[in-house]
Design an enzyme around this catalytic site. Structure first.
Site, PDB file in Angstrom:
ATOM      1  N   GLN A   1       0.850  -1.193   0.000  1.00 16.45           N
ATOM      2  CA  GLN A   1       0.000   0.000   0.000  1.00 16.45           C
ATOM      3  C   GLN A   1       0.884   1.240   0.000  1.00 16.45           C
ATOM      4  OE1 GLN A   1      -2.996   0.235   3.079  1.00 16.45           O
ATOM      5  NE2 GLN A   1      -3.248   2.446   2.801  1.00 16.45           N
TER       6      GLN A   1
ATOM      7  N   CYS B   1      -6.563   1.147   1.750  1.00 11.67           N
ATOM      8  CA  CYS B   1      -6.571  -0.229   2.243  1.00 11.67           C
ATOM      9  C   CYS B   1      -7.828  -0.997   1.851  1.00 11.67           C
ATOM     10  CB  CYS B   1      -6.367  -0.263   3.751  1.00 11.67           C
ATOM     11  SG  CYS B   1      -7.560   0.709   4.689  1.00 11.67           S
TER      12      CYS B   1
ATOM     13  N   HIS C   1      -8.255   0.321   9.370  1.00 13.85           N
ATOM     14  CA  HIS C   1      -7.451  -0.355   8.350  1.00 13.85           C
ATOM     15  C   HIS C   1      -8.090  -1.682   7.957  1.00 13.85           C
ATOM     16  CE1 HIS C   1      -3.896  -1.175   6.034  1.00 13.85           C
ATOM     17  NE2 HIS C   1      -3.659  -2.306   6.688  1.00 13.85           N
TER      18      HIS C   1
ATOM     19  N   ASP D   1      -1.874  -7.790   4.003  1.00 14.48           N
ATOM     20  CA  ASP D   1      -1.954  -6.434   4.538  1.00 14.48           C
ATOM     21  C   ASP D   1      -0.886  -5.610   3.831  1.00 14.48           C
ATOM     22  OD1 ASP D   1      -1.764  -4.069   5.981  1.00 14.48           O
ATOM     23  OD2 ASP D   1      -1.797  -5.024   7.951  1.00 14.48           O
TER      24      ASP D   1
END
Length: 235
Positions: free
Chosen positions: A89, A95, A173, A188
């Site tokens: 990211q 996200c 998130h 993630d």
């Protein structure tokens, strides 16, 4: 992070509309709510579940756990499965979009993107990139490459609540959990690697994800969360 987006609401209708515009066929698999972690509530979710999106508040405890995990994996020279589609990211508040892309990209055998769509082009163009290159490709696509900015901006304006101001700090998130070769993998974009959480299978992905999420919430010292599944669409 350079570019900043408005965050997406954790809302299946918003996500389904968004990914449909990107070229995903939600008549086959679609995002849906998971109303709680109790088994009777999990049984209400359509099956099979092929991915789980988890929205949580970023806390000092969650950040400390993230850093400790990252250091431990680096010390062990951790090598994730190269077949996992993982991207970093590089855009603030991206996200939700990256979680949706992770869910879709790691289940391309379940649904083929529409011809000429953003998803078809992006997934094909980024297939052989590394995670950092994919993140930059999303943020700064070269001339002629598909651009997601306008679609994301439109989706961020949808939902049940008004979006925050662009300059506001958002401490929520998204992460995705998927089944890769019968391993439960956390994706993630703020982490260095995909995280392997052990064995799973198609019929138990949701329950296995919940077990991981309960540990995560304990480590993060929070009970605030939202859960969305990518599951077989109800006809």
């Amino acid at each position: 992070m350079g570019k900043r987006w408005l965050p997406l609401e954790s809302n299946p209708e918003v996500l389904n509309d968004f990914v449909s515009k990107l070229g995903y066929d939600t008549s086959k698999y679609a995002f849906c709510d998971v109303f709680g972690l109790d088994e009777e509530l999990l049984q209400m979710v359509p099956q099979p579940v092929v991915a789980v999106l988890f929205l949580f508040p970023v806390t000092k405890e969650s950040e400390a756990a993230k850093e400790a995990e990252d250091n431990e994996l680096k010390q062990k020279s951790y090598k994730p499965d190269p077949k996992i589609y993982f991207m970093k990211q590089t855009i603030s508040n991206a996200c939700g979009t990256i979680g949706a892309l992770h869910a879709i990209a790691n289940n391309q055998d379940k649904s083929t993107p529409a011809e000429g769509s953003f998803l078809q082009s992006f997934l094909a163009d980024s297939a052989n990139m590394n995670p950092d290159e994919r993140g930059r490709f999303l943020e700064e696509p070269p001339e002629g490459a598909p651009d997601i900015d306008k679609a994301h901006e439109a989706a961020a304006q949808e939902g049940d609540t008004a979006p925050p101001a662009l300059e506001d700090v958002v401490d929520l998130h998204f992460v995705a959990l998927v089944n890769q070769n019968n391993r439960l993998v956390e994706l993630d974009g703020r982490k260095s690697f995909p995280i392997d959480h052990g064995k799973t299978k198609e019929g138990t992905l949701l329950q296995d994800s919940v077990a991981v999420l309960k540990k995560f919430m304990a480590n993060a010292n929070t009970i605030k969360f939202n859960l969305i599944a990518l599951a077989k669409a109800e006809q």
